[in-house]
Design an enzyme around this catalytic site. Sequence first.
Site, PDB file in Angstrom:
ATOM      1  N   GLU A 113       0.798  -1.347  -0.143  1.00  0.00           N
ATOM      2  CA  GLU A 113      -0.198  -0.036   0.039  1.00  0.00           C
ATOM      3  C   GLU A 113       0.879   1.251  -0.038  1.00  0.00           C
ATOM      4  O   GLU A 113       0.743   2.038   0.856  1.00  0.00           O
ATOM      5  CB  GLU A 113      -0.712   0.015   1.258  1.00  0.00           C
ATOM      6  CG  GLU A 113      -2.061  -1.155   1.255  1.00  0.00           C
ATOM      7  CD  GLU A 113      -3.202  -0.840   2.203  1.00  0.00           C
ATOM      8  OE1 GLU A 113      -2.872  -0.212   3.121  1.00  0.00           O
ATOM      9  OE2 GLU A 113      -4.164  -1.453   1.975  1.00  0.00           O
TER      10      GLU A 113
ATOM     11  N   GLU B 116      -6.483  -8.052  -0.068  1.00  0.00           N
ATOM     12  CA  GLU B 116      -6.882  -8.249   1.430  1.00  0.00           C
ATOM     13  C   GLU B 116      -8.338  -8.012   1.373  1.00  0.00           C
ATOM     14  O   GLU B 116      -8.788  -6.814   0.951  1.00  0.00           O
ATOM     15  CB  GLU B 116      -6.019  -6.826   2.194  1.00  0.00           C
ATOM     16  CG  GLU B 116      -4.457  -7.339   2.232  1.00  0.00           C
ATOM     17  CD  GLU B 116      -4.068  -6.256   2.997  1.00  0.00           C
ATOM     18  OE1 GLU B 116      -4.608  -5.414   3.781  1.00  0.00           O
ATOM     19  OE2 GLU B 116      -2.922  -5.899   2.687  1.00  0.00           O
TER      20      GLU B 116
HETATM   21  C1  GLA Z   1      -3.986  -2.788   5.131  1.00  0.00           C
HETATM   22  C2  GLA Z   1      -2.652  -3.285   5.142  1.00  0.00           C
HETATM   23  C3  GLA Z   1      -2.690  -4.438   5.980  1.00  0.00           C
HETATM   24  C4  GLA Z   1      -3.406  -4.345   7.429  1.00  0.00           C
HETATM   25  C5  GLA Z   1      -4.782  -3.987   6.787  1.00  0.00           C
HETATM   26  C6  GLA Z   1      -5.780  -3.810   8.033  1.00  0.00           C
HETATM   27  O1  GLA Z   1      -4.862  -3.378   3.757  1.00  0.00           O
HETATM   28  O2  GLA Z   1      -2.187  -3.576   3.916  1.00  0.00           O
HETATM   29  O3  GLA Z   1      -1.341  -4.640   6.262  1.00  0.00           O
HETATM   30  O4  GLA Z   1      -2.809  -3.267   8.128  1.00  0.00           O
HETATM   31  O5  GLA Z   1      -4.907  -2.738   6.147  1.00  0.00           O
HETATM   32  O6  GLA Z   1      -7.198  -3.419   7.675  1.00  0.00           O
END
Ligand code: GLA
Length: 668
Positions: free
Chosen positions: A165, A318
């Site tokens: 991210e 995710e």
């Molecule tokens: C993001 C991050 C993860 C985690 C999630 C929690 O997507 O990439 O590492 O912190 O948020 O929702």
Amino acid sequence: MRTPPGTPPEPGAPGLSDATRGRILFGGDYNPEQWPEETWPEDVRLMKEAGVNSVTLGVFSWARLEPRPGAREFGWLDRLMDLMHEHGIGVVLATPTSSPPPWLGRLHPETLPRDEDGRTEWWGSRQHFSHSSAVYRRRAAAITEDLAARYGAHPALTMWHINNEYCTTDHGDEAAGAFRRWLQDRYGTLGALNTAWGTACWGQSYDDWHEIVPPRHAHYLKNPTQVLDFRRFTSDMLLECCAAERDIVRRHSPAIPVTSNFMPMWVGQDAWRWAAEEDVVSVDLYPDPRDPLGAQYGALVQDMTRSQAAGGSWMLMEQAAGAVSWRTVNHPKPRGLNRLWSLQAVARGADAVCYFQWRASRQGAEKFHSGMIGHAGEPGRGFQEIKEIGAELALLAPHVAGTRVPAGIAILHDWNSWWAGAHEGALSARNDYAEVLRAWHRALWEAHLTTAFAHPEHDLSGYRMVVVPQLYLLTDRAIENLTAYARAGGTLVCGFLTGVADEDDRVRPGGMDERLRDLFGIRTLHEWWPLDPGETAVCDGFTGTLWSEEIEPGPDAVVEARYRGGELDGLPAVLRRGTARYLSTLPEPPALRALLTGAAEQAGVRPVLDELPDGVEAVRRGGLLFLLNHGRDPVTVEVPGSHRDLLGGANVRDRVRLERLGAAVLAP
Ligand code: GLA
């Protein structure tokens, strides 16, 4: 580096199908370094039980891999990679560069980013790296190189996951130098920069490149083009970091696809440009389970991600099995919602359904974030549901993997326009680009009209209808593209505040580009009349919100709706010339839906199904029809003919019953 938006993947380049091999990837981030090694075999047993076929390793492992400068501790990862391979679980291996070890910041404070106010972002959390720091880049390249050399040929490796991210900014001194170089590249001379930035206003002209700094804490409104260019620069710098690591891993494993996970609808990255640099487009998606329009938000992000993947399959990197840990109040998912939203992602083109994270942590900032295995462990409801989802995805895979989602309508979206329109000196701080985009997508989603997203310079000829919720900034090329599309008979529906500014955020003469005014039949755009909170504009047959405009129509414009009462009484709210329509306000949701449905009908675009019960979403993917009941009551859906429900295995004739939060996937 500068691949134009919308560029299809190079022939022969690896893609998601090299990792899925006909399956739907199912699994998630696995952070075994947070657990004693004795739990690993138990994890694997439960993964197998749940149908997990993919784990993402190493996302935040830099300090573990390189506990002190130059040291390498790969033993634990060797054991994990082997363990995964032994059990047939593929590994999406992350470069650990989003969370540098504390020693890096201590020894090289210049690797730490500064915010606008000059405050340092310290270690102790994550993402504390400056994209412009030469030391950071060198260290990140070194650990990536060694990781790729060691695991590039490991049989468990299915994909590379670069960083995590990307979302940081840096206003510090090293970033200032990089910003100047980026500007020199863009403008060549200071004269050109001064012209582009309009520095004649407020005596801001620059006489030496060294006078230029990132937008920092200032007394009053900042130069809009400086701010816009800084956003462009930031996105490009992060992409440079990403591409540098990508090139390293590619050198060691050219057949392994590379991705970097996007945040959904994230303002900081021009994801069109980013996606063109990746083999696999992936996204992290966390709709609020309490949001009545959570499913619509999910659909928007999924449509966007699929479009970034040039209409092909994408990866849900995710999602949460239950609650997240970053909202003000973190609600769990009621029974069935995890399954329903997972199926929605598949319906809209995902060939991978993965989670953050496999096992809920007991410590650290995210200890209350759900996992595929929550704190309740194996008997917990969450894990039981995970097993059901894993089994269903395995059932669906042979029917869906690699298939496409047809969409007759394109929604145009561009980060440059979002950035420019968000300046603090804008006409109305209430005009939230992302919300306007969402309102238009919602209207089409509720009408069961499947949409793609496109960049305004993309080839639009494959779409029967194109909608522009709002593109405040449009390049000349984009304007030519839009006008050519409509002149060739394409149905174009365009929202207010479009075509106002050029690439440098300079207001176009007349307040809206002349070619667009001509296209829509606008003789003069006299004034913008943004509305106050709670204020509405009465129009023929509907109520407008957020915005209104004082427009004088040209002779061959058809006024489809007028403002009634108030200052704009009798002036056009909706204007059409030929196949091009302009909306100078944001109609309330049912009215926007009706308007866009009418335009779609004229364009010959049909909804996936007519007459669906409220709350039911219908999507076609390949030869399958996905029916998703987002409502809390069972419903019956009319589906003429006979079908086979791939989920329940039953034969369905003419109608199918969907339970609360239930779903059916119908094959002919
Ligand atoms: C993001 C991050 C993860 C985690 C999630 C929690 O997507 O990439 O590492 O912190 O948020 O929702």
